[in-house]
Design an enzyme around this catalytic site. Structure first.
Site, PDB file in Angstrom:
ATOM      1  N   LYS A  70      12.730 -24.565 -42.314  1.00  0.00           N
ATOM      2  CA  LYS A  70      11.660 -24.558 -43.321  1.00  0.00           C
ATOM      3  C   LYS A  70      10.977 -25.924 -43.415  1.00  0.00           C
ATOM      4  O   LYS A  70       9.749 -26.010 -43.480  1.00  0.00           O
ATOM      5  CB  LYS A  70      12.239 -24.134 -44.684  1.00  0.00           C
ATOM      6  CG  LYS A  70      12.714 -22.680 -44.712  1.00  0.00           C
ATOM      7  CD  LYS A  70      13.210 -22.281 -46.079  1.00  0.00           C
ATOM      8  CE  LYS A  70      14.560 -22.878 -46.414  1.00  0.00           C
ATOM      9  NZ  LYS A  70      15.660 -22.338 -45.569  1.00  0.00           N
ATOM     10  N   THR A  71      11.765 -26.987 -43.415  1.00  0.00           N
ATOM     11  CA  THR A  71      11.191 -28.333 -43.466  1.00  0.00           C
ATOM     12  C   THR A  71      10.395 -28.624 -42.202  1.00  0.00           C
ATOM     13  O   THR A  71       9.289 -29.177 -42.263  1.00  0.00           O
ATOM     14  CB  THR A  71      12.302 -29.384 -43.645  1.00  0.00           C
ATOM     15  OG1 THR A  71      13.052 -29.094 -44.832  1.00  0.00           O
ATOM     16  CG2 THR A  71      11.703 -30.778 -43.754  1.00  0.00           C
ATOM     17  N   ASP A 115      11.253 -29.165 -51.393  1.00  0.00           N
ATOM     18  CA  ASP A 115      12.445 -28.439 -50.970  1.00  0.00           C
ATOM     19  C   ASP A 115      13.254 -28.046 -52.211  1.00  0.00           C
ATOM     20  O   ASP A 115      13.153 -28.697 -53.258  1.00  0.00           O
ATOM     21  CB  ASP A 115      13.283 -29.329 -50.044  1.00  0.00           C
ATOM     22  CG  ASP A 115      14.281 -28.546 -49.223  1.00  0.00           C
ATOM     23  OD1 ASP A 115      14.212 -27.294 -49.227  1.00  0.00           O
ATOM     24  OD2 ASP A 115      15.129 -29.165 -48.561  1.00  0.00           O
ATOM     25  N   THR A 164      16.219 -21.371 -50.653  1.00  0.00           N
ATOM     26  CA  THR A 164      17.199 -20.432 -50.120  1.00  0.00           C
ATOM     27  C   THR A 164      17.452 -19.304 -51.118  1.00  0.00           C
ATOM     28  O   THR A 164      18.155 -18.347 -50.806  1.00  0.00           O
ATOM     29  CB  THR A 164      18.531 -21.143 -49.833  1.00  0.00           C
ATOM     30  OG1 THR A 164      19.017 -21.749 -51.041  1.00  0.00           O
ATOM     31  CG2 THR A 164      18.344 -22.230 -48.778  1.00  0.00           C
ATOM     32  N   ARG A 223      20.151 -25.340 -36.776  1.00  0.00           N
ATOM     33  CA  ARG A 223      20.822 -26.589 -37.146  1.00  0.00           C
ATOM     34  C   ARG A 223      22.278 -26.585 -36.688  1.00  0.00           C
ATOM     35  O   ARG A 223      22.794 -27.595 -36.209  1.00  0.00           O
ATOM     36  CB  ARG A 223      20.738 -26.810 -38.659  1.00  0.00           C
ATOM     37  CG  ARG A 223      21.415 -28.100 -39.127  1.00  0.00           C
ATOM     38  CD  ARG A 223      21.230 -28.314 -40.608  1.00  0.00           C
ATOM     39  NE  ARG A 223      19.834 -28.596 -40.917  1.00  0.00           N
ATOM     40  CZ  ARG A 223      19.224 -28.201 -42.025  1.00  0.00           C
ATOM     41  NH1 ARG A 223      19.879 -27.474 -42.917  1.00  0.00           N
ATOM     42  NH2 ARG A 223      17.966 -28.504 -42.245  1.00  0.00           N
TER      43      ARG A 223
END
Length: 359
Positions: A70-71, A115, A164, A223
């Protein structure tokens, strides 16, 4: 509960200290961003149209499990738009002056990325409403008996919120996002492509078979795949090999307690706790958290989604239940089928009950 242990967990999808060079692996252009094809396609259309009209993008909400990019995607959006990006997080914005300072410093058509936007407090949200809709904020100046309200105009900007837990966003805030995108878990094939790209950037030699093995155990999360790649590089060097082979990958992942389905000792502990202490369930979230010494929100947000995706846990109004798939994976004989007719009847009268989920 057990937060320090979770930070050290190799399969923790949140950013940890071992992800120090994660920024070097982030793609900077949409064409280099692997996966999420539908989201990329739609965003490319919106970006092209906004640039053609010379206006800011509509506000964008990105939601999905942690570690999916997302970032990274927000930075790509800003880069594709040719504008600056200001990055912050919901918990970091504590006062109205904090958000007012951030908003008033934004340049025309720039991007503000927040975020964990679900963790904004309601007072901050109320400042955002007019800022997102009409691009102004009301500031209260002065104290005591003579305070006055001053309307401060803002430059047009795009707010990109990442979360999330989209369900925790208030309806008024969620409704102000013109574009809402859900990021899905990655397929093993997509993760293999990401691993090959990361290996080139980090100058790591890896065989296709090892790439496939790592991607199968990465829980659909880039990740985690990149983190495992870096740890297996250490194992390759330990074995005096200049290449991560399939054998090194299997041995290294075994040493790291990552099983063939991507479960680690925390996942196994959750499953065994439900099976051994609660006869396979149902068990409520708070009770399960206490029995495993884990935080309830961590179980719900980090561990549980993948276990549900594998079909190992079923969530019912009465609580969490282990399925036969979980028993078979752990090598435990499943119990004899129980007569659940009474519970099914109760469920039919109360589909929305949360007693079993949150106690």
């Amino acid at each position: 509960m057990n937060n320090d242990a979770d930070n050290d967990r190799i399969l923790n999808p949140e950013i940890t200290s071992s992800d120090g060079n994660e920024n070097t692996l982030r793609p900077r252009e949409m064409r280099d961003y692997i996966g999420q094809d539908k989201v990329k396609s739609n965003l490319s259309v919106f970006i092209h149209s906004a640039k053609k009209r010379g206006v800011a993008l509509d506000h964008i909400l990105l939601y999905g499990p942690p570690g999916l990019g997302k970032t990274t995607l927000s930075r790509i959006i800003a880069n594709e738009m040719g504008v600056d990006i200001n990055v912050t997080a919901g918990p970091a914005i504590e006062r109205t002056m904090d958000i007012a300072s951030i908003l008033s410093s934004l340049q025309e058509n720039s991007v503000l990325f927040i975020d964990e936007i679900h963790r904004l407090n309601r007072v901050i949200e109320e400042v955002l409403y007019p800022a997102m809709e009409d691009f102004f904020i009301d500031m209260i100046l002065g104290k005591g008996l003579m305070p006055r309200s001053v309307r401060v105009p803002l430059k047009h900007f795009t707010l990109i919120g990442a979360t999330t837990r989209a369900g925790m966003l208030s309806a008024p805030l969620r409704d102000r996002f013109g574009v809402i995108c859900r990021l899905e878990m990655y397929s093993p094939e997509e993760l293999s492509l990401i691993l090959r790209r990361s290996a080139r950037i980090l100058d790591i030699n890896i065989t296709p078979q090892a790439c496939t093995e790592i991607s199968r155990r990465s829980r659909g999360t880039p990740r985690l795949a990149n983190r495992l790649l870096k740890r297996l590089r250490d194992f390759a060097e330990f074995y005096n090999s200049d290449t991560i082979t399939l054998e090194i990958a299997i041995n290294g992942l075994s040493q790291l307690d990552v099983d063939p389905l991507g479960l680690d000792n925390v996942d196994v502990n959750i499953l065994k706790t439900i099976i051994n202490k609660f006869d396979g369930g149902p068990v409520g979230l708070e009770t399960l958290a206490a029995a495993t010494n884990e935080d309830a929100h961590t179980i719900e947000d980090i561990y549980e989604p993948y276990l549900i995706q594998l079909g190992f846990i079923s969530r019912t109004s009465r609580g969490r239940v282990c399925t036969n798939h979980a028993y078979n994976h752990l090598g435990i004989k499943p119990p004899a089928p129980r007569d659940n007719s009474l519970f099914e009847l109760l469920d039919s009268y109360d589909h929305t009950s949360k007693d079993g989920l949150h106690e």
